[in-house]
Design a protein around this motif. Sequence first.
Motif, PDB file in Angstrom:
ATOM      1  N   VAL A 499      47.622   8.524  27.520  1.00 25.17           N
ATOM      2  CA  VAL A 499      48.791   9.388  27.355  1.00 25.17           C
ATOM      3  C   VAL A 499      49.127   9.497  25.874  1.00 25.17           C
ATOM      4  CG1 VAL A 499      51.232   9.679  27.887  1.00 25.17           C
ATOM      5  CG2 VAL A 499      49.682   8.759  29.614  1.00 25.17           C
ATOM      6  N   LEU A 500      49.393  10.753  25.466  1.00 30.41           N
ATOM      7  CA  LEU A 500      49.840  11.038  24.112  1.00 30.41           C
ATOM      8  C   LEU A 500      51.201  11.697  24.201  1.00 30.41           C
ATOM      9  CD1 LEU A 500      49.524  11.495  21.020  1.00 30.41           C
ATOM     10  CD2 LEU A 500      48.368  13.652  21.598  1.00 30.41           C
ATOM     11  N   GLU A 501      52.210  11.104  23.515  1.00 21.57           N
ATOM     12  CA  GLU A 501      53.547  11.670  23.496  1.00 21.57           C
ATOM     13  C   GLU A 501      53.936  11.979  22.060  1.00 21.57           C
ATOM     14  OE1 GLU A 501      55.711   9.641  27.393  1.00 21.57           O
ATOM     15  OE2 GLU A 501      56.368   9.126  25.348  1.00 21.57           O
ATOM     16  N   ILE A 537      46.636  28.146  23.769  1.00 23.10           N
ATOM     17  CA  ILE A 537      45.315  27.593  23.432  1.00 23.10           C
ATOM     18  C   ILE A 537      45.270  26.109  23.780  1.00 23.10           C
ATOM     19  CG2 ILE A 537      43.770  27.075  21.503  1.00 23.10           C
ATOM     20  CD1 ILE A 537      44.778  29.671  20.214  1.00 23.10           C
ATOM     21  N   SER A 538      46.363  25.390  23.442  1.00 26.27           N
ATOM     22  CA  SER A 538      46.386  23.947  23.721  1.00 26.27           C
ATOM     23  C   SER A 538      46.314  23.676  25.215  1.00 26.27           C
ATOM     24  CB  SER A 538      47.662  23.329  23.146  1.00 26.27           C
ATOM     25  OG  SER A 538      47.679  23.497  21.743  1.00 26.27           O
ATOM     26  N   THR A 539      47.064  24.422  25.977  1.00 30.10           N
ATOM     27  CA  THR A 539      47.037  24.233  27.436  1.00 30.10           C
ATOM     28  C   THR A 539      45.647  24.465  27.992  1.00 30.10           C
ATOM     29  OG1 THR A 539      49.339  24.930  27.594  1.00 30.10           O
ATOM     30  CG2 THR A 539      48.038  25.034  29.606  1.00 30.10           C
ATOM     31  N   ASP A 546      40.357  18.272  31.828  1.00 34.40           N
ATOM     32  CA  ASP A 546      40.915  17.685  33.062  1.00 34.40           C
ATOM     33  C   ASP A 546      42.213  16.921  32.785  1.00 34.40           C
ATOM     34  OD1 ASP A 546      38.786  18.683  34.531  1.00 34.40           O
ATOM     35  OD2 ASP A 546      37.587  16.857  34.239  1.00 34.40           O
ATOM     36  N   GLY A 547      42.944  17.360  31.779  1.00 32.29           N
ATOM     37  CA  GLY A 547      44.198  16.712  31.463  1.00 32.29           C
ATOM     38  C   GLY A 547      45.382  17.555  31.898  1.00 32.29           C
ATOM     39  N   THR A 548      46.569  17.014  31.652  1.00 30.73           N
ATOM     40  CA  THR A 548      47.808  17.721  31.984  1.00 30.73           C
ATOM     41  C   THR A 548      48.738  17.662  30.794  1.00 30.73           C
ATOM     42  OG1 THR A 548      48.799  15.719  32.900  1.00 30.73           O
ATOM     43  CG2 THR A 548      47.653  17.191  34.443  1.00 30.73           C
ATOM     44  N   MET A 549      49.582  18.687  30.699  1.00 28.48           N
ATOM     45  CA  MET A 549      50.563  18.723  29.622  1.00 28.48           C
ATOM     46  C   MET A 549      51.917  19.020  30.236  1.00 28.48           C
ATOM     47  SD  MET A 549      50.911  21.357  26.392  1.00 28.48           S
ATOM     48  CE  MET A 549      49.443  20.762  25.552  1.00 28.48           C
ATOM     49  N   VAL A 563      50.949  14.590  26.879  1.00 27.26           N
ATOM     50  CA  VAL A 563      49.605  15.051  27.226  1.00 27.26           C
ATOM     51  C   VAL A 563      48.812  13.848  27.731  1.00 27.26           C
ATOM     52  CG1 VAL A 563      47.508  16.191  26.434  1.00 27.26           C
ATOM     53  CG2 VAL A 563      49.719  16.795  25.421  1.00 27.26           C
ATOM     54  N   SER A 564      48.228  13.993  28.914  1.00 23.57           N
ATOM     55  CA  SER A 564      47.425  12.898  29.481  1.00 23.57           C
ATOM     56  C   SER A 564      46.012  13.375  29.723  1.00 23.57           C
ATOM     57  CB  SER A 564      48.058  12.412  30.791  1.00 23.57           C
ATOM     58  OG  SER A 564      48.058  13.445  31.752  1.00 23.57           O
ATOM     59  N   PHE A 565      45.054  12.445  29.460  1.00 24.80           N
ATOM     60  CA  PHE A 565      43.633  12.715  29.686  1.00 24.80           C
ATOM     61  C   PHE A 565      43.058  11.574  30.524  1.00 24.80           C
ATOM     62  CE2 PHE A 565      44.633  14.544  25.528  1.00 24.80           C
ATOM     63  CZ  PHE A 565      44.205  15.864  25.694  1.00 24.80           C
ATOM     64  N   PRO A 566      42.062  11.870  31.314  1.00 27.78           N
ATOM     65  CA  PRO A 566      41.383  10.771  32.038  1.00 27.78           C
ATOM     66  C   PRO A 566      40.727   9.838  31.038  1.00 27.78           C
ATOM     67  CG  PRO A 566      40.850  12.893  33.027  1.00 27.78           C
ATOM     68  CD  PRO A 566      41.543  13.207  31.740  1.00 27.78           C
TER      69      PRO A 566
END
Length: 576
Positions: A499-501, A537-539, A546-549, A563-566
């Motif tokens: 997770v990136l905040e 573009i970021s989305t 396969d991440g979510t924002m 922003v989360s990534f597997p």
Amino acid sequence: MRSASYIVGILVAITASIGLYLVSYQYFVSEELSKAQGRLSLYQSSVNSELERFSHLTYVLSQDSFVIGTAEGDGTGTLNRRLEDFAAQAGLDAIYLMNEDGITIAASNFRDVGSFVGQNYAFRPYFQTAISGGQGRFYAIGATTGLPGYFIANAVRNDRGISTGVIAIKIDFSDLQDSWKNSGEQVLLANEDGVVLLSSNSDWQYRVLTPLSDQQKDRIRNARQFPGQDLDPMDWAELPGDQARIAGAKRLHLAATDLPHGWSLHYFASDDQAVARSWLVTAVFVLLAGLAFIFIQIQRARRVSAALVRSEEEEVKLREANERLAVEIDDRKTAERSLKRTQSELERASRLAALGQLSASVTHELGQPIAAMRNHLVAEEISSSGESKLPQKIGSLVDRMEAITRQLRFFARSESEAFDDVDLCTSVNAALALVAPNIEQGKVKVSIDAPSDPVFIRGSALRIEQVITNLLRNAIDAMDDADAPEIHIAVKALDDEVVLEIQDNGHGLGEATLAELQEPFVTTRESGRGMGLGLAISTSIVKDHDGTMTARNRDGGGTIFRVSFPIASINEETDE
């Protein structure tokens, strides 16, 4: 409601029991009356038999020559002995002969102290009837002996038919009365005045069934019928329905009134057997009703239990159906949400596809002119020896146009890039280096909370850096009016995701949603400071990884982008 039903049922049962008892009592009483009628007939026959057994004896004796001769003046010695013998043989109390004046001239008890001889019985009704030519009958207490008896008399006539005397007999009914007493039954014989002559109960004898009139009392007194007796009324009363109350006890009562001389015979019977049988029938009925009630209650309890079981089964089935329906509803809602999301993604994909086509066309058409303009600017800068400021201004505009075409080229690309392990912390540092001039210019304070070890995800390092750069630039732009702009960056490695905040203390999202801001050409910046393509573009990049924002307003002002990534499976990749 159930209590009222029970009360009604109990009242019905009580009413039915009372009715059954009354009906049974009437039935058994009728049987007892039938038996009593038989007993009354038997007693009546015995009375008639006693009254008629010697009815012809006085007539026969009146024809006897010894009787006729004595009545005409012959001696009494022979007749006294004959009468004594006749009385003994017939079982009579006395046989005696009276002259025409009523004086006894011969008697069977001539030897007894209380002999009738010499006594005058002209006052007796039987003498008066006989001397007048009829047969005299009379029941009375003996005026000489004081013993009761039934008297029968006939006149004695001479050859010319003239009455010269009266021959009479006295019948003792004491044996008959004793048989009544010994029978254990209640019976009495009353004369035409209602005076009890014979009775199974000695206390009832010589009492009257109804009070005597003065005329009756005078007649009885003149005939000396019941000397020494008070003739008080008897304690009894007739009741409806062949019943009577005698001596305080209720009894069944039957009477025979077709006896000679207007006499009546009364028979009293107890209804104890009828009562006992009625109670027995009622008790059996109550017992059967109770058993029927218990049986009905058992059947009802079984039906209620079966209904309860069926209800529980149906409830279980209904609960299961509801659960299945709830699951179906959840599945349907999930499907609807998925469909809406898919439709939204399709719409967005369609818009991005259209944007891609447009971007490809625009970048292709603008690519050559921009390149030509760049060449002319280089030539102008060489030839003008740097005195004119115009080439620099136009060059900055060309740089901006190239930047726009680069952004548009992102939507126009169709190839997929190969992914590799990317350290998210390294990408954050690279992005901070790219926006360092902006940070310095905006005097933004940056803080980082990241683990010391690398945090790997699978993806393109350049694309990831592009996402972080866009988010940092957006944060810096949002804090233009902030007094103390500050950005906090956090990198977290969780179980299966990284997770990136990025938090800022700018103006926040306001009423806009992330879905709206993710649309191409949608921006909260002032005109000329962006095309609104960065989040779009970021989305798209995050989705490719396969991440979510997500984004939300921060408490106290500002925005938090998450922003989360597997997380990358480094070990598995290594083993492979």
